[in-house]
Design an enzyme around this catalytic site. Structure first.
Site, PDB file in Angstrom:
ATOM      1  N   GLN A  88      27.987  80.837  64.131  1.00  0.00           N
ATOM      2  CA  GLN A  88      28.453  80.719  65.519  1.00  0.00           C
ATOM      3  C   GLN A  88      27.839  79.488  66.179  1.00  0.00           C
ATOM      4  O   GLN A  88      26.625  79.264  66.108  1.00  0.00           O
ATOM      5  CB  GLN A  88      28.085  82.003  66.300  1.00  0.00           C
ATOM      6  CG  GLN A  88      28.671  82.071  67.693  1.00  0.00           C
ATOM      7  CD  GLN A  88      30.210  82.133  67.710  1.00  0.00           C
ATOM      8  OE1 GLN A  88      30.830  82.645  66.782  1.00  0.00           O
ATOM      9  NE2 GLN A  88      30.819  81.625  68.756  1.00  0.00           N
TER      10      GLN A  88
ATOM     11  N   LYS B 220      34.258  89.409  67.907  1.00  0.00           N
ATOM     12  CA  LYS B 220      34.624  89.263  66.486  1.00  0.00           C
ATOM     13  C   LYS B 220      34.241  90.527  65.703  1.00  0.00           C
ATOM     14  O   LYS B 220      35.026  91.030  64.905  1.00  0.00           O
ATOM     15  CB  LYS B 220      33.938  88.025  65.890  1.00  0.00           C
ATOM     16  CG  LYS B 220      34.517  86.718  66.426  1.00  0.00           C
ATOM     17  CD  LYS B 220      33.709  85.484  66.017  1.00  0.00           C
ATOM     18  CE  LYS B 220      34.256  84.240  66.721  1.00  0.00           C
ATOM     19  NZ  LYS B 220      33.498  83.014  66.439  1.00  0.00           N
TER      20      LYS B 220
ATOM     21  N   ASP C  18      36.021  79.473  59.058  1.00  0.00           N
ATOM     22  CA  ASP C  18      36.156  78.689  60.292  1.00  0.00           C
ATOM     23  C   ASP C  18      36.850  77.353  60.011  1.00  0.00           C
ATOM     24  O   ASP C  18      37.251  76.661  60.952  1.00  0.00           O
ATOM     25  CB  ASP C  18      34.761  78.378  60.886  1.00  0.00           C
ATOM     26  CG  ASP C  18      34.433  79.252  62.091  1.00  0.00           C
ATOM     27  OD1 ASP C  18      35.370  79.766  62.739  1.00  0.00           O
ATOM     28  OD2 ASP C  18      33.232  79.403  62.387  1.00  0.00           O
TER      29      ASP C  18
HETATM   30  N1  GUN Z   1      31.972  78.479  69.100  1.00  0.00           N
HETATM   31  C1  GUN Z   1      33.070  78.343  69.857  1.00  0.00           C
HETATM   32  N2  GUN Z   1      34.195  78.507  69.114  1.00  0.00           N
HETATM   33  C2  GUN Z   1      33.798  78.760  67.860  1.00  0.00           C
HETATM   34  C3  GUN Z   1      34.488  79.012  66.636  1.00  0.00           C
HETATM   35  O1  GUN Z   1      35.718  79.041  66.541  1.00  0.00           O
HETATM   36  N3  GUN Z   1      33.694  79.234  65.557  1.00  0.00           N
HETATM   37  C4  GUN Z   1      32.336  79.179  65.612  1.00  0.00           C
HETATM   38  N4  GUN Z   1      31.653  79.387  64.479  1.00  0.00           N
HETATM   39  N5  GUN Z   1      31.662  78.933  66.727  1.00  0.00           N
HETATM   40  C5  GUN Z   1      32.389  78.731  67.838  1.00  0.00           C
END
Ligand code: GUN
Length: 278
Positions: free
Chosen positions: A94, A50, A117
């Site tokens: 996350q 990211k 998200d």
């Molecule tokens: N862990 C696995 N996929 C995601 C996601 O799309 N966002 C976040 N914040 N954590 C994750």
């Protein structure tokens, strides 16, 4: 004929190229804050992807790390500080978090206007009411990939295996909003194969390598694999790729399928958040 590949990596690149053109007309760079607790190896990789994507495509990413024993109050205070910051347009935490931290109590503190998200209850509610603001990246990425390949959703039977808050549940709402008939399966589902074999579009988001065998798939189905497990140091999906690709019309590879789309949709949501705030 073997299935055509749904190469998220290529579709994501196209989305991000278009996004970067739009970005060049913005006064400031949209800012994304990523909170990470501990050093879970998978999370470290995802967060790095990211941050790298933001750097490459012109967004400003800030990773904020905390030790495993961080308190919920500390996290909530940090989120409140980020909510108030002008230069932060998107905030994500996350997942997964260590067990002592209540995910719901943390996600609720994120301003719904910065919740890129799409996990805040308000944004989930808006999605459910078919008036979405921010749609979670993985479901949105899957829909985008289907659209890109002109795969119709309306009237199709979509069978989702997995009911997580990140993928299964919001994906069910999103596909329902696009007029699919949706079945959600999970660990308590009886006769799983009798349902998956009915799917025009089969999506597996469980994290169990080899879960979806060829016998569980209808001829010419579209198969989307959201699973990511590490086996002998290699990334593996839920689907028996080599066998299922002989039967499916379209299939996502792992890696290079859904994963890059999730990152691209997160960036798109962050740019949308910036635009909404300026
Ligand atoms: N862990 C696995 N996929 C995601 C996601 O799309 N966002 C976040 N914040 N954590 C994750």
């Amino acid at each position: 004929m073997p299935a055509e590949l749904l190469e998220g990596k290529i579709v994501a690149e196209k989305v991000l190229r278009e996004l970067s053109t739009a970005l060049s007309s913005l006064v400031q760079r949209p800012g994304l804050a990523i909170i990470q607790v501990g050093e879970d190896p998978a999370s470290l990789i995802y967060v790095r992807k990211k941050v790298e994507a933001c750097a490459r495509w012109g967004l400003k990413a800030e990773r904020i790390g905390f030790p495993l024993d961080v308190t919920i109050r500390t996290l909530q205070a940090k989120i409140e500080e980020l909510n108030a910051r002008e230069d932060v347009d998107g905030i994500i935490v996350q997942l997964p978090l260590p067990l002592h931290l209540d995910v719901e109590a943390i996600v609720r503190v994120i301003s719904p206007d910065k919740d890129v998200d799409g996990f805040h209850p308000l944004n989930i509610g808006l999605l459910t009411r078919k008036t979405p603001r921010f749609i979670p990246g993985t479901p949105l990425g899957i829909l985008h990939m289907l659209k890109h390949h002109h795969i119709p959703v309306a009237g199709k039977h979509a069978v989702i295996v997995g009911r997580s808050n990140i993928v299964g549940r919001p994906l069910a709402q999103l596909l329902l909003n696009h007029d699919a008939t949706v079945t959600v399966c999970h660990s308590k589902t009886k006769e799983l194969a009798s349902l998956t074999v009915q799917a025009d579009i089969l999506i597996s988001a469980v994290g169990k390598p080899g879960l979806i065998t060829s016998a569980m798939v209808k001829q010419d189905a579209v198969v989307i694999d959201v699973g990511t497990s590490r086996v002998d140091g290699k990334l593996r999906g839920d689907v028996d790729f080599e066998e299922v690709r002989k039967k499916a019309s379209f299939i996502t590879p792992v890696p290079g399928g859904v994963g890059p789309m999730t990152v691209a949709m997160l960036m798109k949501n962050t740019v949308d958040a910036y635009r909404r705030r300026h």
